[in-house]
Design a protein around this motif. Structure first.
Motif, short mmCIF file in Angstrom:
data_model
loop_
_atom_site.label_atom_id
_atom_site.label_comp_id
_atom_site.label_asym_id
_atom_site.label_seq_id
_atom_site.Cartn_x
_atom_site.Cartn_y
_atom_site.Cartn_z
N TYR A 5 0.80 -1.21 0.00
CA TYR A 5 0.00 0.00 0.00
C TYR A 5 0.84 1.27 0.00
CZ TYR A 5 -3.29 3.57 1.48
OH TYR A 5 -4.03 4.72 1.56
N GLY A 6 1.77 1.39 0.92
CA GLY A 6 2.58 2.61 1.04
C GLY A 6 3.33 2.96 -0.23
N PRO A 7 4.14 2.03 -0.75
CA PRO A 7 4.86 2.35 -2.00
C PRO A 7 3.93 2.59 -3.19
CG PRO A 7 5.87 0.48 -0.89
CD PRO A 7 4.61 0.79 -0.16
N MET A 8 2.82 1.87 -3.26
CA MET A 8 1.90 2.05 -4.39
C MET A 8 1.24 3.42 -4.33
SD MET A 8 0.82 0.77 -7.20
CE MET A 8 1.12 -0.97 -7.18
N VAL A 9 0.86 3.86 -3.14
CA VAL A 9 0.26 5.19 -3.00
C VAL A 9 1.28 6.26 -3.37
CG1 VAL A 9 -0.60 6.88 -1.32
CG2 VAL A 9 -1.49 4.55 -1.31
N HIS A 50 0.13 8.23 -17.99
CA HIS A 50 -1.30 8.00 -17.76
C HIS A 50 -1.59 6.51 -17.58
CE1 HIS A 50 -2.60 12.04 -19.71
NE2 HIS A 50 -2.16 12.18 -18.49
N LEU A 51 -0.94 5.69 -18.38
CA LEU A 51 -1.14 4.25 -18.28
C LEU A 51 -0.69 3.74 -16.92
CD1 LEU A 51 -1.93 1.61 -19.75
CD2 LEU A 51 0.45 1.45 -20.47
N LEU A 52 0.46 4.19 -16.44
CA LEU A 52 0.95 3.76 -15.13
C LEU A 52 0.08 4.27 -13.99
CD1 LEU A 52 4.80 4.12 -15.68
CD2 LEU A 52 3.47 2.00 -15.46
N ILE A 53 -0.48 5.47 -14.16
CA ILE A 53 -1.41 5.98 -13.14
C ILE A 53 -2.64 5.10 -13.08
CG2 ILE A 53 -2.99 7.88 -12.58
CD1 ILE A 53 -0.85 9.78 -13.69
N VAL A 54 -3.16 4.72 -14.22
CA VAL A 54 -4.35 3.87 -14.26
C VAL A 54 -4.04 2.50 -13.65
CG1 VAL A 54 -5.90 2.61 -15.81
CG2 VAL A 54 -5.44 5.03 -16.20
N ILE A 55 -2.91 1.92 -13.99
CA ILE A 55 -2.55 0.61 -13.44
C ILE A 55 -2.38 0.68 -11.92
CG2 ILE A 55 -0.71 -1.13 -13.35
CD1 ILE A 55 -0.33 -0.60 -16.38
N LEU A 60 -4.58 -0.18 -6.46
CA LEU A 60 -5.01 0.32 -5.15
C LEU A 60 -6.50 0.08 -4.94
CD1 LEU A 60 -2.97 3.63 -5.03
CD2 LEU A 60 -2.75 1.69 -3.46
N TRP A 61 -7.26 0.32 -5.97
CA TRP A 61 -8.70 0.12 -5.90
C TRP A 61 -9.02 -1.32 -5.50
CZ3 TRP A 61 -12.20 0.59 -10.86
CH2 TRP A 61 -13.53 0.51 -10.50
N GLY A 62 -8.37 -2.27 -6.16
CA GLY A 62 -8.60 -3.67 -5.86
C GLY A 62 -8.07 -4.08 -4.49
N ALA A 63 -6.89 -3.61 -4.15
CA ALA A 63 -6.29 -3.99 -2.88
C ALA A 63 -7.07 -3.45 -1.68
CB ALA A 63 -4.84 -3.49 -2.81
#
Length: 125
Positions: A5-9, A50-55, A60-63
């Motif tokens: 979570y932390g690194p992904m955010v 943009h692609l990396l932001i969406v991924i 994050l949405w799923g996790a």
């Protein structure tokens, strides 16, 4: 979960700020007639960010098991992102009033950022 979570955010936020910076610079350049704003390398960089932001956002949405049906702030964020994409495309087009599109896109981006931080549709007002 904390290891993810932390690194992904942080990555999601960093990519978002990079995207905002790219749009600010590229949009201003386009408003003043700069031909470099349509360079394929720059457009590839913008698309990639943009692609990396969406991924990262979907990850994050799923996790975190967010559901836009029960979290109005997320629905508002998605709608504002759609507005940003539409008016941002208009702002970088060839038509009239593209400066209005640019300003509206910046406004939509500001709203997306504020909703992401406050998690409130009305931004705590």
């Amino acid at each position: 979960m904390d290891w993810f979570y932390g690194p992904m955010v942080q990555m999601h936020a960093l990519l978002a700020w990079c995207s905002v910076g790219l749009f600010l610079v590229r949009g201003l350049g386009h408003q003043f007639g700069g031909a470099w704003v349509m360079d394929e390398r720059l457009r590839t960089l913008v698309f990639s960010s943009h692609l990396l932001i969406v991924i990262s956002g979907i990850s994050l949405w799923g996790a975190l098991h967010h559901d836009p049906l029960y979290e109005p702030w997320m629905t508002a964020k998605f709608i504002a992102l759609g507005v940003y994409f539409a008016v941002g495309h208009w702002a970088l087009g060839r038509g009239e009033f593209r400066v209005i599109g640019y300003l509206l896109a910046l406004l939509a981006l500001g709203y997306v950022a504020a909703v992401s931080v406050t998690r409130q549709v009305l931004l705590g007002l």
